[in-house]
Design an enzyme around this catalytic site. Structure first.
Site, short mmCIF file in Angstrom:
data_model
loop_
_atom_site.label_atom_id
_atom_site.label_comp_id
_atom_site.label_asym_id
_atom_site.label_seq_id
_atom_site.Cartn_x
_atom_site.Cartn_y
_atom_site.Cartn_z
N LYS A 77 -10.77 -4.92 3.90
CA LYS A 77 -12.26 -4.42 4.18
C LYS A 77 -12.57 -3.68 3.09
O LYS A 77 -11.91 -2.83 2.24
CB LYS A 77 -12.12 -3.45 5.69
CG LYS A 77 -13.27 -3.05 6.18
CD LYS A 77 -12.96 -2.23 7.28
CE LYS A 77 -14.40 -1.89 7.99
NZ LYS A 77 -14.02 -1.24 9.49
N SER A 152 -16.56 -3.23 13.03
CA SER A 152 -16.97 -3.42 11.70
C SER A 152 -16.25 -4.14 10.84
O SER A 152 -16.75 -4.85 9.85
CB SER A 152 -17.38 -2.00 11.14
OG SER A 152 -16.27 -1.28 11.04
N SER A 176 -13.29 -0.94 15.52
CA SER A 176 -13.47 -1.85 14.46
C SER A 176 -12.56 -2.90 14.03
O SER A 176 -12.79 -3.94 13.20
CB SER A 176 -13.99 -1.05 13.18
OG SER A 176 -15.46 -0.84 13.20
#
Ligand code: GLN
Length: 472
Positions: A77, A152, A176
């Site tokens: 990420k 996310s 997330s």
């Protein structure tokens, strides 16, 4: 396709010279070329020649490899700092930011011989549930390109689902890792607070943030977790708790396991198909000898207010460093969603309102800790949905900020408590959208959650399904 294989199968194939690290990395880039334009999972793709060169070096050193992750391609990420590689947190505030050091999780994977091939799209600063709150364009769900991949850590999940990498490192502050895992039909683990070092993670809410693995199967999660977990001298909140051999313990028998079904988590607002598929998973697990018991978490309704007061409070403090003076661009580059969170947090922390909001939320947080503790004395793990609905259409959450927060109802109460939670696939809607469930456990009992998930996956094949997009 090599990328259908598990990490164990890949490690064995590499060792037996059935294929090379270079073949594996090549396949990632082929899939990136085929699918990424449609999905928009990457913010930065590592230069192909650099990755292939790296792979050839890994092929040469294979005989000396000590980790099964040697030569295995993965993505991060874009919330993890990577030396000399742009790190944006999906925000133009950090558009050109090149870090000077490596996050511990990344360094550990490099030391194990894994190969980084990209930095992934996400909701900026971790603020969101749909990977649309990004300055790099929304991530599309590989199962339906008109729908969100979740957030996310949406880029991570979409990349695994469309076989552009083997595994990914996500960050979970309030869902997330679990939310995009559920919406993209992959497995993801939110670890116990402190289980994995947060050093080098771009902070959202420091007392909730956790670093964890995302992959096609629970077996893969276990291998990655045992590589990245452990005390880190650079993160005082990382735990000295010993790191079990998660992947070797997976097969342990599941004798005398009781799973709690919290009534409040299966009530109003939960999509019927999601509910029904989780209940079918319960039946599958019963056949494995696992017992189920009804339990209650009466504070359930307070999860969202606690999370959405403390989270923004901590983020308003963490994001103060991006003042455009020391590094990064000006604050006007924060998106509307992020500006809203900074304002809510600043308000909740301000004198006069601190007692009424922030302090109150911290008190309820303590009650939540007690409540989870109590629930987990009656059972070994708790089963619950990940998301109230399957993947939403793009724009649905972005255009409705309140709905955006409500979608997190099942994933926000674990982070203030600190407990681990495993999200795994458990079915599909009639329309073909993935459905996930989560198993929540006691602090530092990732091993039990992984065992449960592993046995479930031995007896189901949801996690082996892939999107039509890549079947063609
Ligand atoms: N969807 C949640 C939020 O918007 C969780 C985000 C996260 O875990 N980083 O805050």
């Amino acid at each position: 396709m090599l990328l259908e294989k598990t990490i164990n199968e890949l490690a064995e194939g590499l060792r037996k010279k059935q294929f090379s690290c270079e073949d594996l990395v090549k396949e990632c880039y082929e899939n990136i070329e085929k699918y990424n334009k449609k999905i928009n999972a990457f913010i930065t793709i590592i230069d192909k020649e650099t990755a292939l060169k790296n792979a050839r070096e890994k092929d040469k050193t294979l005989s000396k490899a000590t980790s099964r992750l040697h030569g295995i391609p993965f993505v991060l990420k874009d919330a993890y700092v990577t030396k000399n590689i742009k790190t944006t947190s999906a925000s133009f505030v950090l558009k050109e930011y090149i870090p000077q050091y490596n996050a511990t999780v990344y360094q550990k994977l490099l030391d194990a011989g894994a190969i980084l091939i990209g930095k992934m799209n996400m909701d900026a600063w971790g603020h969101g549930s749909s990977s649309e709150n990004t300055d790099f364009g929304p991530v599309k769900n590989p199962y339906d390109l008109e729908r969100s991949a979740g957030g996310s850590s949406g880029g991570n999940a979409a990349a695994i689902a469309s076989r552009m990498c083997v595994f990914a490192i996500g960050e979970d502050t309030g869902g997330s890792i679990r939310n995009p895992a559920a919406w993209c039909n992959i497995s993801g683990l939110k670890v116990t607070y402190g289980r994995v070092s947060r050093y080098g993670t771009i902070a959202y809410a420091s007392s909730f943030d956790s670093v964890g693995p995302m992959a096609k199967s629970v077996e893969d999660l276990a291998i990655v977790l045992e590589t990245i977990a452990g005390k880190d001298k650079y993160d005082a909140t990382s735990s000295p708790h010993s790191v079990p051999n998660y992947s070797q313990e997976l097969k342990n028998s599941l004798k005398d396991i009781v799973i709690g079904i919290p009534r409040e988590f299966f009530g109003k607002g939960l999509d019927k198909e999601v509910n029904d598929e989780i209940m079918k998973a319960v039946e599958t697990m019963k056949k494995l000898g696992i017992r189920f018991k009804n339990i209650s978490i009466p504070l359930f309704d307070y999860g969202l207010p606690v999370y959405y007061l403390i989270g923004p409070s901590e983020t308003s403090s963490n994001l103060a460093r991006y003042d455009g003076i020391r590094y990064g661009e000006e604050r006007r580059f924060f998106t509307e969603e992020t500006a809203r969170r900074i304002m809510i947090g600043t308000y909740a922390l301000s004198s006069g309102y601190y007692d009424a909001y922030y302090k109150q939320a911290q008190k309820v947080r303590t009650l939540f800790i007690e409540e989870y503790k109590k629930a987990l004395t009656q059972c070994d793990a708790i089963i619950m949905p990940v998301m109230p609905t399957p993947a939403v259409k793009l724009g649905e959450l972005l255009n409705d900020p309140l709905q955006n927060l409500l979608a997190d109802i099942y994933t926000v109460s674990q982070n203030p408590v600190g407990v681990p939670s495993l999200a795994i696939p458990c079915g599909f809607t009639k329309e073909g959208l993935p459905i996930g469930m989560q198993l929540v456990g006691n602090m530092f009992e990732e091993d039990l959650l992984l065992q449960l998930g592993y046995h479930y996956q031995l007896n189901s094949d949801w996690h082996k399904q892939r999107p039509n997009l890549i079947k063609i």
